[in-house]
Design an enzyme around this catalytic site. Sequence first.
Site, PDB file in Angstrom:
ATOM      1  N   GLU A  93      21.000  32.511  21.312  1.00 36.53           N
ATOM      2  CA  GLU A  93      22.259  32.320  22.026  1.00 36.53           C
ATOM      3  C   GLU A  93      22.072  31.787  23.441  1.00 36.53           C
ATOM      4  OE1 GLU A  93      24.093  36.138  21.680  1.00 36.53           O
ATOM      5  OE2 GLU A  93      25.022  35.661  19.753  1.00 36.53           O
ATOM      6  N   GLU A 124       5.907  44.994   9.194  1.00 40.42           N
ATOM      7  CA  GLU A 124       5.881  45.744  10.447  1.00 40.42           C
ATOM      8  C   GLU A 124       4.574  46.507  10.638  1.00 40.42           C
ATOM      9  OE1 GLU A 124       7.887  50.033   9.820  1.00 40.42           O
ATOM     10  OE2 GLU A 124       9.296  48.369   9.808  1.00 40.42           O
TER      11      GLU A 124
END
Length: 310
Positions: A93, A124
């Site tokens: 963004e 992970e």
Amino acid sequence: MADADPPELHAVLAELSTERVNDRYADLDLLSTRNLVSAMNAEDAGVAPAVAENTDAIATAVDAISERMLRGGRLIYIGAGTPGRLGVLDASEAPPTFGTDPDRIVGVIAGGRTALVTAVEGAEDDGAAGIRDVADLDVREGDSLVGISASGRTPYVLSAVAEARRRGAFTVGVACNAASDLGAAADVAIDVVVGPELLTGSTRLKAGTAQKMVLNMLSTLTMVRLGKTYGNLMVDLKASNEKLVARSERTVMLATGVDAATAARTLAAVGGSVKAAILVHLGDVTPETAVALLGEHDGFLRRALAEAAR
């Protein structure tokens, strides 16, 4: 927990508040829908105060990141699962909002782009991958790397932060447990302790909200420090769609008091630069001079305005 639970489970629950059972909602599945909504809203109400407890650490991180970005460094987010997605979201963004080059604020998620929409099993836990991803980005002194992990002990993130710090980068750890391993591994620890989730262990809830709030602060306030705003107006946005074209015009109107037609004409004369359009009117200079002054002052509108007033 029943006494029959293994000791190691008790140890994990005692250590990680994000994994504890919230005893207030032991009958969660029996509540009415309205009470469920109220319960979740009540839990979320505690997130902002928990973030506020980290004001000093967040401010320290913003100043350090800003200083490095002014010298050309990058802001890099890295995480796994929901934290990784939040980092990618925040990074994606920045270009339309602040006019940044896409490679200046970067989001990295364990397991790569596939992991944005699909769980990548074991990603992970792959510490070696965290090291490789940092190496692939050629992280160096001058860059800032923010590791994000609700538990604060995700191997992928811990390894990435350790490797970035070894390379001389400034590092931040954003976690949701007190005295987290991630915070200890980083230069600055932002441990936002939101407590056990409404739904036990679902850290996309309060923990995710807390992480999003912190990332909002790190990126937005860094951009303020980099001169990407004028007052509280976003003056470096890229007008890549009709909404942003209209916002550009409104921003020029709000900053200068000109009408919509004048704002549109001025923006066209300066190639769409909101900063330059504002400078034309407030500094009483030509479009060409406005663009040149901004270039001379590294895009800082107030500095360019001061120069125009001399």
